[in-house]
Design a protein around this motif. Sequence first.
Motif, PDB file in Angstrom:
ATOM      1  N   ILE A 430       0.837  -1.204   0.000  1.00  0.00           N
ATOM      2  CA  ILE A 430       0.000   0.000   0.000  1.00  0.00           C
ATOM      3  C   ILE A 430       0.868   1.249   0.000  1.00  0.00           C
ATOM      4  O   ILE A 430       0.612   2.206  -0.744  1.00  0.00           O
ATOM      5  CB  ILE A 430      -0.948   0.002   1.220  1.00  0.00           C
ATOM      6  N   ALA A 431       1.901   1.244   0.821  1.00  0.00           N
ATOM      7  CA  ALA A 431       2.797   2.402   0.891  1.00  0.00           C
ATOM      8  C   ALA A 431       3.451   2.664  -0.456  1.00  0.00           C
ATOM      9  O   ALA A 431       3.550   3.817  -0.899  1.00  0.00           O
ATOM     10  CB  ALA A 431       3.865   2.167   1.960  1.00  0.00           C
ATOM     11  N   GLN A 432       3.866   1.611  -1.136  1.00  0.00           N
ATOM     12  CA  GLN A 432       4.500   1.781  -2.448  1.00  0.00           C
ATOM     13  C   GLN A 432       3.501   2.280  -3.481  1.00  0.00           C
ATOM     14  O   GLN A 432       3.828   3.117  -4.323  1.00  0.00           O
ATOM     15  CB  GLN A 432       5.114   0.452  -2.894  1.00  0.00           C
ATOM     16  N   ALA A 433       2.266   1.781  -3.429  1.00  0.00           N
ATOM     17  CA  ALA A 433       1.250   2.181  -4.406  1.00  0.00           C
ATOM     18  C   ALA A 433       0.840   3.634  -4.237  1.00  0.00           C
ATOM     19  O   ALA A 433       0.531   4.323  -5.221  1.00  0.00           O
ATOM     20  CB  ALA A 433       0.023   1.280  -4.287  1.00  0.00           C
ATOM     21  N   LEU A 434       0.835   4.120  -2.985  1.00  0.00           N
ATOM     22  CA  LEU A 434       0.400   5.494  -2.712  1.00  0.00           C
ATOM     23  C   LEU A 434       1.567   6.462  -2.545  1.00  0.00           C
ATOM     24  O   LEU A 434       1.344   7.652  -2.313  1.00  0.00           O
ATOM     25  CB  LEU A 434      -0.467   5.523  -1.442  1.00  0.00           C
ATOM     26  N   PHE A 435       2.807   5.959  -2.645  1.00  0.00           N
ATOM     27  CA  PHE A 435       3.993   6.804  -2.509  1.00  0.00           C
ATOM     28  C   PHE A 435       4.004   7.530  -1.161  1.00  0.00           C
ATOM     29  O   PHE A 435       4.240   8.734  -1.083  1.00  0.00           O
ATOM     30  CB  PHE A 435       4.092   7.796  -3.669  1.00  0.00           C
ATOM     31  N   VAL A 436       3.703   6.776  -0.084  1.00  0.00           N
ATOM     32  CA  VAL A 436       3.761   7.317   1.272  1.00  0.00           C
ATOM     33  C   VAL A 436       4.624   6.388   2.117  1.00  0.00           C
ATOM     34  O   VAL A 436       5.014   5.303   1.682  1.00  0.00           O
ATOM     35  CB  VAL A 436       2.355   7.455   1.902  1.00  0.00           C
ATOM     36  N   THR A 437       4.914   6.790   3.343  1.00  0.00           N
ATOM     37  CA  THR A 437       5.746   5.967   4.213  1.00  0.00           C
ATOM     38  C   THR A 437       4.930   4.822   4.808  1.00  0.00           C
ATOM     39  O   THR A 437       3.699   4.874   4.900  1.00  0.00           O
ATOM     40  CB  THR A 437       6.331   6.799   5.362  1.00  0.00           C
ATOM     41  N   LEU A 438       5.654   3.789   5.230  1.00  0.00           N
ATOM     42  CA  LEU A 438       5.010   2.659   5.891  1.00  0.00           C
ATOM     43  C   LEU A 438       4.305   3.116   7.161  1.00  0.00           C
ATOM     44  O   LEU A 438       3.203   2.637   7.487  1.00  0.00           O
ATOM     45  CB  LEU A 438       6.064   1.594   6.212  1.00  0.00           C
ATOM     46  N   ARG A 439       4.907   4.053   7.869  1.00  0.00           N
ATOM     47  CA  ARG A 439       4.302   4.573   9.104  1.00  0.00           C
ATOM     48  C   ARG A 439       2.970   5.244   8.824  1.00  0.00           C
ATOM     49  O   ARG A 439       2.024   5.111   9.612  1.00  0.00           O
ATOM     50  CB  ARG A 439       5.284   5.559   9.762  1.00  0.00           C
ATOM     51  N   THR A 440       2.865   5.935   7.702  1.00  0.00           N
ATOM     52  CA  THR A 440       1.607   6.588   7.342  1.00  0.00           C
ATOM     53  C   THR A 440       0.506   5.559   7.131  1.00  0.00           C
ATOM     54  O   THR A 440      -0.632   5.736   7.596  1.00  0.00           O
ATOM     55  CB  THR A 440       1.798   7.432   6.070  1.00  0.00           C
ATOM     56  N   VAL A 441       0.814   4.476   6.444  1.00  0.00           N
ATOM     57  CA  VAL A 441      -0.173   3.410   6.228  1.00  0.00           C
ATOM     58  C   VAL A 441      -0.608   2.812   7.555  1.00  0.00           C
ATOM     59  O   VAL A 441      -1.812   2.595   7.802  1.00  0.00           O
ATOM     60  CB  VAL A 441       0.403   2.321   5.301  1.00  0.00           C
ATOM     61  N   GLU A 442       0.345   2.520   8.427  1.00  0.00           N
ATOM     62  CA  GLU A 442       0.021   1.937   9.734  1.00  0.00           C
ATOM     63  C   GLU A 442      -0.887   2.861  10.540  1.00  0.00           C
ATOM     64  O   GLU A 442      -1.833   2.407  11.201  1.00  0.00           O
ATOM     65  CB  GLU A 442       1.314   1.657  10.498  1.00  0.00           C
ATOM     66  N   MET A 443      -0.626   4.161  10.471  1.00  0.00           N
ATOM     67  CA  MET A 443      -1.447   5.133  11.203  1.00  0.00           C
ATOM     68  C   MET A 443      -2.875   5.143  10.668  1.00  0.00           C
ATOM     69  O   MET A 443      -3.851   5.132  11.436  1.00  0.00           O
ATOM     70  CB  MET A 443      -0.837   6.527  11.086  1.00  0.00           C
ATOM     71  N   HIS A 444      -3.030   5.165   9.329  1.00  0.00           N
ATOM     72  CA  HIS A 444      -4.374   5.195   8.745  1.00  0.00           C
ATOM     73  C   HIS A 444      -5.156   3.926   9.095  1.00  0.00           C
ATOM     74  O   HIS A 444      -6.351   4.000   9.414  1.00  0.00           O
ATOM     75  CB  HIS A 444      -4.287   5.344   7.228  1.00  0.00           C
ATOM     76  N   LEU A 445      -4.499   2.774   9.026  1.00  0.00           N
ATOM     77  CA  LEU A 445      -5.191   1.526   9.354  1.00  0.00           C
ATOM     78  C   LEU A 445      -5.585   1.474  10.818  1.00  0.00           C
ATOM     79  O   LEU A 445      -6.692   1.039  11.175  1.00  0.00           O
ATOM     80  CB  LEU A 445      -4.302   0.328   9.016  1.00  0.00           C
ATOM     81  N   SER A 446      -4.710   1.936  11.701  1.00  0.00           N
ATOM     82  CA  SER A 446      -5.020   1.956  13.138  1.00  0.00           C
ATOM     83  C   SER A 446      -6.228   2.840  13.418  1.00  0.00           C
ATOM     84  O   SER A 446      -7.138   2.454  14.167  1.00  0.00           O
ATOM     85  CB  SER A 446      -3.807   2.457  13.916  1.00  0.00           C
ATOM     86  N   ASN A 447      -6.267   4.009  12.781  1.00  0.00           N
ATOM     87  CA  ASN A 447      -7.413   4.904  12.965  1.00  0.00           C
ATOM     88  C   ASN A 447      -8.690   4.279  12.420  1.00  0.00           C
ATOM     89  O   ASN A 447      -9.768   4.416  13.020  1.00  0.00           O
ATOM     90  CB  ASN A 447      -7.148   6.237  12.267  1.00  0.00           C
ATOM     91  N   ALA A 448      -8.579   3.609  11.270  1.00  0.00           N
ATOM     92  CA  ALA A 448      -9.763   2.986  10.666  1.00  0.00           C
ATOM     93  C   ALA A 448     -10.298   1.874  11.562  1.00  0.00           C
ATOM     94  O   ALA A 448     -11.520   1.764  11.770  1.00  0.00           O
ATOM     95  CB  ALA A 448      -9.410   2.439   9.282  1.00  0.00           C
ATOM     96  N   PHE A 449      -9.417   1.042  12.096  1.00  0.00           N
ATOM     97  CA  PHE A 449      -9.860  -0.027  12.985  1.00  0.00           C
ATOM     98  C   PHE A 449     -10.596   0.542  14.200  1.00  0.00           C
ATOM     99  O   PHE A 449     -11.625   0.028  14.632  1.00  0.00           O
ATOM    100  CB  PHE A 449      -8.656  -0.859  13.449  1.00  0.00           C
ATOM    101  N   ARG A 450     -10.046   1.625  14.757  1.00  0.00           N
ATOM    102  CA  ARG A 450     -10.665   2.237  15.946  1.00  0.00           C
ATOM    103  C   ARG A 450     -12.047   2.796  15.613  1.00  0.00           C
ATOM    104  O   ARG A 450     -13.014   2.565  16.356  1.00  0.00           O
ATOM    105  CB  ARG A 450      -9.753   3.337  16.490  1.00  0.00           C
ATOM    106  N   LYS A 451     -12.174   3.520  14.505  1.00  0.00           N
ATOM    107  CA  LYS A 451     -13.459   4.120  14.150  1.00  0.00           C
ATOM    108  C   LYS A 451     -14.504   3.074  13.769  1.00  0.00           C
ATOM    109  O   LYS A 451     -15.701   3.268  14.005  1.00  0.00           O
ATOM    110  CB  LYS A 451     -13.267   5.106  12.993  1.00  0.00           C
TER     111      LYS A 451
END
Length: 482
Positions: A430-451
């Motif tokens: 996902i990080a490679q496909a969106l050109f973002v850091t691995l940490r950014t992906v982990e943060m978005h997924l963590s927030n999504a799981f919580r919500k």
Amino acid sequence: LARGLIWRSQEQEAVAQIEAALADAPAGDAALRRTLEADYLSAALRMPERHEAAQARLADLDIDGAEDAGARMLLALKAYAMMLDGERLDESVRLAEQALAGGLPTEEAPSWSLWGAVSALLHADRHEVALRVVNQAIAEARRRGAAYLFSGASMVRASIVHVTGDLVEAEADARASVDAVPDQRTMIMPLAFGLLAEILVERGMLDEAAATLRDAGADDALPATLGTVPLLSARGMLNFTRGDFAAAGADARACGGALEAVGAHNPALARWRSHQAVALLGAGHDAEARRLAAEELELARRWGAARPIGRALRVLGLARGGKAGLALLRESLDVLDTSPAQLERARTQVELGAALRRAGKRVDARSVLRGGAELAQRCGAAVLARQAHEELLAAGAKPRSTALSGVESLTPSERRVAAMAAKGLGNREIAQALFVTLRTVEMHLSNAFRKLDIRSRTQLVDVLARPRPRAALAEARSSRSD
């Protein structure tokens, strides 16, 4: 080298390089000379001191029967030049589609010229063709890891889905464009930052929009150039939404000066007259607002696309008021019924409902306002939805307040990452496909799981598959296409 300079907004240096290349190019190599001419015109059309000569030079070039890359580039520029001038819509579309028949090139720094064809299609309301080409470019950029191509294509896709009325997807694409290439010296960045700020204003995130403009250097004095128009336009929208009509009007005038300096008369692209008109109305200068709105309507009809015509009719209707204003607002709604620009339609519905309420036609007003409120919510236009809600209350209705929960509570970036995870992609993919850091992906997924109140990726599939209110927008869009 010239292409790299153009992408870094160094048009003067780019022109010097291409002029030197043209002087050295063999007279008999027509294909090479067409490519060089196209790259020269890509820069010159954007320069106030050169655009008129570039328009004439482009018109004189003979490319009949040629099918090489340079010929396609020149066809794209002809389409773009017609769009800028705001005339010959059908011919502009024909040339743009011919230029893009083979898709976009896959180089990391392709010629800007072919993107001009995409722009022509966007502003002619031919969104499906433009979107298909852009999606192909994004897929190729992901395959090759081409960050600049991904950023530019994501920014263009954000523009397309923005005008068709999906602000959530538009925000996600605009953020993807900004995140992929953090170098603000590139030609892409003012466009991406300006578009993102404009979307955030429409979604009601005013502080975040202001922060985005501040990050782009647009919070203080900003020179009025073609490159800064997206930032000036977004800042004007923010000022208007905050009630600073004088500042909003000044930003609109600055946009107008920069666009007119390069021959951009088409109100599908150059919306400064309608923006200035609504700012003047807010400040009580109705006569000048009517003049500007009437000018924009005349220019929009000369071009012929439904979206700018519908917008100009709406603004002129607001400026005139009374029975004449109601008639113009109804005409705007009729025109936009044939356009994929659902956000513009929602704006007209809300303004027509408000005008009916002011005219004492409260029953009619409630019906129109409910439709406008529903469409605004589907588009993700929080400011417009709030306006519709307030007008419904004033018209004697009792609208329900809608609180976001579940999937609807996710930010656009969180939703995009969650959807990719649900398809089985790992965090690194996902990080490679969106050109973002691995940490950014982990943060978005963590927030999504919580919500979403879930704990695993397997649960994402079921949650995301549930029907959502916004899905009706895509379904309606698909049925209109059929």
